[in-house]
Write an enzyme that holds these catalytic residues in place. Structure first.
Site, PDB file in Angstrom:
ATOM      1  CE1 TYR A 235       8.031  -9.858   1.699  1.00 38.59           C
ATOM      2  CE2 TYR A 235       7.537  -8.530   3.549  1.00 38.59           C
ATOM      3  CZ  TYR A 235       7.256  -9.067   2.257  1.00 38.59           C
ATOM      4  OH  TYR A 235       6.171  -8.166   1.775  1.00 38.59           O
TER       5      TYR A 235
ATOM      6  CD  GLU B  45       0.567  -9.026   1.420  1.00 40.71           C
ATOM      7  OE1 GLU B  45      -0.162  -8.823   2.420  1.00 40.71           O
ATOM      8  OE2 GLU B  45       1.842  -8.976   1.448  1.00 40.71           O
TER       9      GLU B  45
ATOM     10  CD1 TRP C 267       5.477 -10.616   6.431  1.00 37.13           C
ATOM     11  CD2 TRP C 267       3.897 -10.898   5.124  1.00 37.13           C
ATOM     12  NE1 TRP C 267       5.868 -10.930   5.058  1.00 37.13           N
ATOM     13  CE2 TRP C 267       4.706 -11.222   4.358  1.00 37.13           C
ATOM     14  CE3 TRP C 267       2.551 -11.356   4.746  1.00 37.13           C
ATOM     15  CZ2 TRP C 267       4.839 -11.714   3.018  1.00 37.13           C
ATOM     16  CZ3 TRP C 267       2.484 -12.032   3.215  1.00 37.13           C
ATOM     17  CH2 TRP C 267       3.516 -12.232   2.513  1.00 37.13           C
TER      18      TRP C 267
END
Length: 184
Positions: free
Chosen positions: A17, A39, A47
């Site tokens: 990522y 988000e 995350w």
């Protein structure tokens, strides 16, 4: 020789990522919707938790097509709340649906969500932090974005979520100065 990365990029999924998405300007509307949802879902979570469920989200949310998601009804919400591949939080699921409706409205008005959201900044912001400890939770710009999105009916778009969104879609490049991607 090992590439130097931002200190949070640990583990295969996070490294991939970091190396291929985070901080890179994104202009595809479906990808922008995806990051808006992810988000928002991240609020209160790490995350990596969300990233590990990303494929589950893609399946559950019809590839993050906001036009399809905007049609979801209570039956679909109930189905999603039973899906172990996503975060089963009613408020976050309903927010994703609400935001799909608002996203589609923005597309009707502005042509694309991309032109609407990127129109909030002059150009991508490049910071020069030495350490991820220096990264702000939010900025004046993310506060303004949050206020505008809320005025337009979006939910789960507080200043911290907006700043994470800005980082994810490359509106802000917060790769630390020692990271090999600082100058992308």
């Amino acid at each position: 020789m090992t590439k130097k990365r931002c200190s949070w990029a640990v583990g295969d999924a996070m490294i991939l990522y970091h190396d291929t998405e985070w901080g890179r300007p994104q202009h595809d509307d479906n990808k922008l919707y995806e990051f808006l949802v992810l988000e928002g879902v991240q609020a209160g979570l790490s995350w990596s938790t969300i990233l590990n469920r990303r494929e589950g989200y893609r399946a559950a949310f019809d590839g993050f097509d906001p036009h399809i998601v905007s049609t979801y009804d209570e039956k679909k919400i109930q189905e999603m709340l039973l899906n172990p591949r996503i975060i089963r939080n009613r408020l976050k699921v309903k927010s994703a649906i609400n935001n799909a409706v608002k996203f589609c409205n923005i597309q009707k008005i502005h042509g694309t969500f991309d032109s609407y959201i990127w129109g909030m900044i002059d150009s991508p912001i490049k910071n020069s932090f030495k350490s991820t400890d220096e990264l702000p939770q939010y900025t004046h710009m993310s506060q303004l974005m949050s206020k505008k999105l809320k005025q337009d009916g979006f939910t789960f778009v507080g200043p911290t979520i907006c700043y994470a969104f800005m980082q994810a879609v490359g509106m802000v490049n917060d790769h630390t100065v020692d990271c090999f991607l600082h100058n992308i």
